[in-house]
Design a protein around this motif. Structure first.
Motif, mmCIF file in Angstrom:
data_model
loop_
_atom_site.group_PDB
_atom_site.id
_atom_site.type_symbol
_atom_site.label_atom_id
_atom_site.label_comp_id
_atom_site.label_asym_id
_atom_site.label_seq_id
_atom_site.Cartn_x
_atom_site.Cartn_y
_atom_site.Cartn_z
ATOM 1 N N GLY A 1 0.790 -1.226 0.000
ATOM 2 C CA GLY A 1 0.000 0.000 0.000
ATOM 3 C C GLY A 1 0.816 1.266 0.000
ATOM 4 O O GLY A 1 0.292 2.351 -0.271
ATOM 5 N N MET A 2 2.133 1.148 0.295
ATOM 6 C CA MET A 2 2.998 2.320 0.294
ATOM 7 C C MET A 2 3.901 2.364 -0.932
ATOM 8 O O MET A 2 4.004 3.396 -1.598
ATOM 9 N N SER A 3 4.567 1.252 -1.232
ATOM 10 C CA SER A 3 5.593 1.280 -2.272
ATOM 11 C C SER A 3 5.417 0.192 -3.325
ATOM 12 O O SER A 3 6.313 -0.009 -4.146
ATOM 13 N N GLY A 4 4.276 -0.506 -3.294
ATOM 14 C CA GLY A 4 3.985 -1.461 -4.350
ATOM 15 C C GLY A 4 3.320 -0.787 -5.538
ATOM 16 O O GLY A 4 3.448 0.428 -5.734
ATOM 17 N N ALA A 5 2.585 -1.567 -6.304
ATOM 18 C CA ALA A 5 1.917 -1.024 -7.489
ATOM 19 C C ALA A 5 0.671 -0.216 -7.130
ATOM 20 O O ALA A 5 0.256 0.660 -7.901
ATOM 21 N N PHE A 6 0.081 -0.502 -5.974
ATOM 22 C CA PHE A 6 -1.221 0.089 -5.653
ATOM 23 C C PHE A 6 -1.232 1.625 -5.668
ATOM 24 O O PHE A 6 -2.134 2.224 -6.278
ATOM 25 N N PRO A 7 -0.277 2.319 -5.033
ATOM 26 C CA PRO A 7 -0.339 3.789 -5.058
ATOM 27 C C PRO A 7 -0.308 4.371 -6.477
ATOM 28 O O PRO A 7 -1.036 5.325 -6.769
ATOM 29 N N SER A 8 0.521 3.789 -7.340
ATOM 30 C CA SER A 8 0.581 4.280 -8.725
ATOM 31 C C SER A 8 -0.702 3.982 -9.474
ATOM 32 O O SER A 8 -1.159 4.793 -10.293
ATOM 33 N N GLU A 9 -1.300 2.821 -9.197
ATOM 34 C CA GLU A 9 -2.557 2.470 -9.864
ATOM 35 C C GLU A 9 -3.678 3.417 -9.443
ATOM 36 O O GLU A 9 -4.505 3.825 -10.274
ATOM 37 N N VAL A 10 -3.718 3.774 -8.155
ATOM 38 C CA VAL A 10 -4.713 4.738 -7.687
ATOM 39 C C VAL A 10 -4.476 6.099 -8.334
ATOM 40 O O VAL A 10 -5.400 6.739 -8.850
ATOM 41 N N ARG A 11 -3.238 6.537 -8.314
ATOM 42 C CA ARG A 11 -2.889 7.832 -8.928
ATOM 43 C C ARG A 11 -3.308 7.876 -10.390
ATOM 44 O O ARG A 11 -3.965 8.833 -10.843
ATOM 45 N N ASP A 12 -2.936 6.850 -11.159
ATOM 46 C CA ASP A 12 -3.236 6.859 -12.589
ATOM 47 C C ASP A 12 -4.743 6.770 -12.844
ATOM 48 O O ASP A 12 -5.254 7.353 -13.806
ATOM 49 N N ALA A 13 -5.461 6.069 -11.968
ATOM 50 C CA ALA A 13 -6.917 5.994 -12.114
ATOM 51 C C ALA A 13 -7.565 7.345 -11.862
ATOM 52 O O ALA A 13 -8.550 7.714 -12.506
ATOM 53 N N VAL A 14 -7.006 8.123 -10.935
ATOM 54 C CA VAL A 14 -7.537 9.457 -10.652
ATOM 55 C C VAL A 14 -7.378 10.375 -11.857
ATOM 56 O O VAL A 14 -8.309 11.090 -12.238
ATOM 57 N N TYR A 15 -6.198 10.344 -12.463
ATOM 58 C CA TYR A 15 -5.923 11.269 -13.575
ATOM 59 C C TYR A 15 -6.509 10.782 -14.887
ATOM 60 O O TYR A 15 -6.931 11.579 -15.719
ATOM 61 N N GLY A 16 -6.495 9.473 -15.119
ATOM 62 C CA GLY A 16 -6.967 8.968 -16.402
ATOM 63 C C GLY A 16 -5.990 9.268 -17.516
ATOM 64 O O GLY A 16 -4.967 9.923 -17.337
ATOM 65 N N ARG A 17 -6.327 8.817 -18.680
ATOM 66 C CA ARG A 17 -5.404 8.975 -19.818
ATOM 67 C C ARG A 17 -5.226 10.420 -20.211
ATOM 68 O O ARG A 17 -4.188 10.818 -20.762
ATOM 69 N N ASN A 18 -6.240 11.231 -19.987
ATOM 70 C CA ASN A 18 -6.172 12.633 -20.414
ATOM 71 C C ASN A 18 -5.774 13.566 -19.291
ATOM 72 O O ASN A 18 -5.883 14.777 -19.423
ATOM 73 N N GLY A 19 -5.320 12.981 -18.158
ATOM 74 C CA GLY A 19 -4.904 13.821 -17.047
ATOM 75 C C GLY A 19 -6.064 14.461 -16.329
ATOM 76 O O GLY A 19 -5.913 15.517 -15.724
ATOM 77 N N GLU A 20 -7.234 13.856 -16.431
ATOM 78 C CA GLU A 20 -8.417 14.439 -15.814
ATOM 79 C C GLU A 20 -9.097 13.413 -14.897
ATOM 80 O O GLU A 20 -9.077 12.216 -15.177
#
Length: 376
Positions: free
Chosen positions: A357-376
């Protein structure tokens, strides 16, 4: 965004990378996503809930750093005071035997030359001295841990490098000495009290809501017990979950707090908006400015460090959709958060699984899901 986040969370739970999580997203002050998922206690099949209390680990650091900056505003303490003004016996040496001055600013920015046991090689001096990272050894006193820490040689001359460290634990001792109050009292009166963070502090307000912690494991995470060693990169850290409910354990400024995702979000939103009733906008601006330089690589390429968190100086080449000026950090029990001021965006993702939850894939997956492909 909702569908992307749901998918990211579901994947992490179904693949048994995390046991449970609470994820909150706010944009311009409005919560636009909230979800509790998985288990707070897998063995008891107790579902995660949004009001679950987590061991916050290093999410303690931004809160304690904010309390410290409040004391700076009150002129109770100075950023460039030497540590020895408040702790005359804390005099760690360089490898050559020299005893350099360490300032409070250097403790705050992790430029003091101190380190963490979990970052040191196995068999190294931090291990030989049995220095606690503030995550283990229930019942240990702060005086004793500082005595051990003070015997370890500094990694570099203060101000000439960056190394994540026990500096905030030392700062906690300074805060108590400078005010004549305990660190928990200072944090409560300057930060958590004014912000109505009722479930956040150095003691568990409601033990029945304390999430069970888990450690990375195959085929699934394992329930933590005192003394468990959890691998991280080339080393790892020792945990003692009972520390959070042991009143004899010292109040670790760097790792000792507990709290809820909602409280953490409220705190970060206060910072994003300029400090509210707890800090002046000028102080918050200084905290959110890189005080060290991107060479610190505090969260990898392009990240420097301010007062309490990493600061994104240059997004190019990092692979992150976050904006320049984003602040970010995590917590060893399995947490991540960031604030993107340009987009007025605050994201908190607390899990009960270390270190995924700190340094695995999960934080990046959450971040990328928030922004989406268009950064929105």
């Amino acid at each position: 965004m909702t569908a992307r986040l749901d998918q990211a969370i579901d994947r992490a739970i179904v693949s048994k990378r995390i046991v449970g999580t609470v994820v909150l997203v706010a944009r311009d002050g409005e919560i636009i996503y909230r979800r509790a998922a998985g288990f707070a206690d897998r063995e008891a099949t107790a579902p995660m809930s949004e009001d679950m209390i987590f061991r916050l680990a290093s999410i303690s650091k931004p809160v304690v750093s904010t309390a410290f900056m409040r004391l700076v505003e009150e002129k109770r303490i100075g950023l460039d005071d030497p540590v020895t003004k408040w702790l005359p016996d804390f005099r760690p040496r360089l490898a050559n035997g020299e005893t350099p001055a360490i300032t409070l600013r250097q403790l705050l920015t992790h430029t003091s030359g101190l380190s963490y046991r979990f970052l040191e090689p196995k068999g190294g001096v931090y291990h030989r001295l049995n220095v606690s990272d503030g995550l283990d050894q229930p019942g240990l006193s702060l005086d004793e841990n500082l005595r051990r820490l003070g015997q370890a040689p500094l990694a570099f001359r203060p101000g000439e490098g960056w190394s994540y460290s026990l500096g905030i634990d030392v700062l906690g001792a300074v805060i108590a000495k400078a005010t004549g109050e305990s660190l928990p009292d200072v944090v409560r009166t300057r930060v958590t009290g004014p912000l109505d963070m009722r479930d956040t502090g150095f003691a568990v307000a409601d033990p029945s809501r304390l999430a069970i912690p888990y450690a990375d494991g195959r085929p699934q995470p394992v329930r933590m017990t005192d003394g468990i060693f959890v691998r991280l990169w080339d080393g790892g850290a020792s945990f003692a979950p009972s520390r959070a409910i042991d009143p004899a354990s010292y109040a670790s400024g760097g790792a000792g707090m507990v709290g809820t995702a909602g409280d953490v979000l409220r705190f970060l939103e206060t910072i994003r908006k300029g400090g509210g009733d707890i800090l002046s906008p000028a102080t918050v601006a200084a905290m959110m400015r890189d005080q060290v330089g991107p060479q610190a690589h505090a969260q990898g390429l392009g990240w420097g460090f301010g007062y309490g968190w990493a600061v994104l100086d240059d997004p190019s080449g990092t692979g992150t959709p976050q904006s320049r000026g984003t602040i970010q950090w995590g917590g060893a029990y399995g947490h991540s958060w960031f604030v993107d001021p340009s987009r007025k965006l605050t994201v908190v993702a607390l899990t009960n699984t270390a270190f995924e939850g700190m340094s695995g894939a999960f934080p990046s997956e959450v971040r990328d899901a928030v922004y989406g492909r268009n950064g929105e």
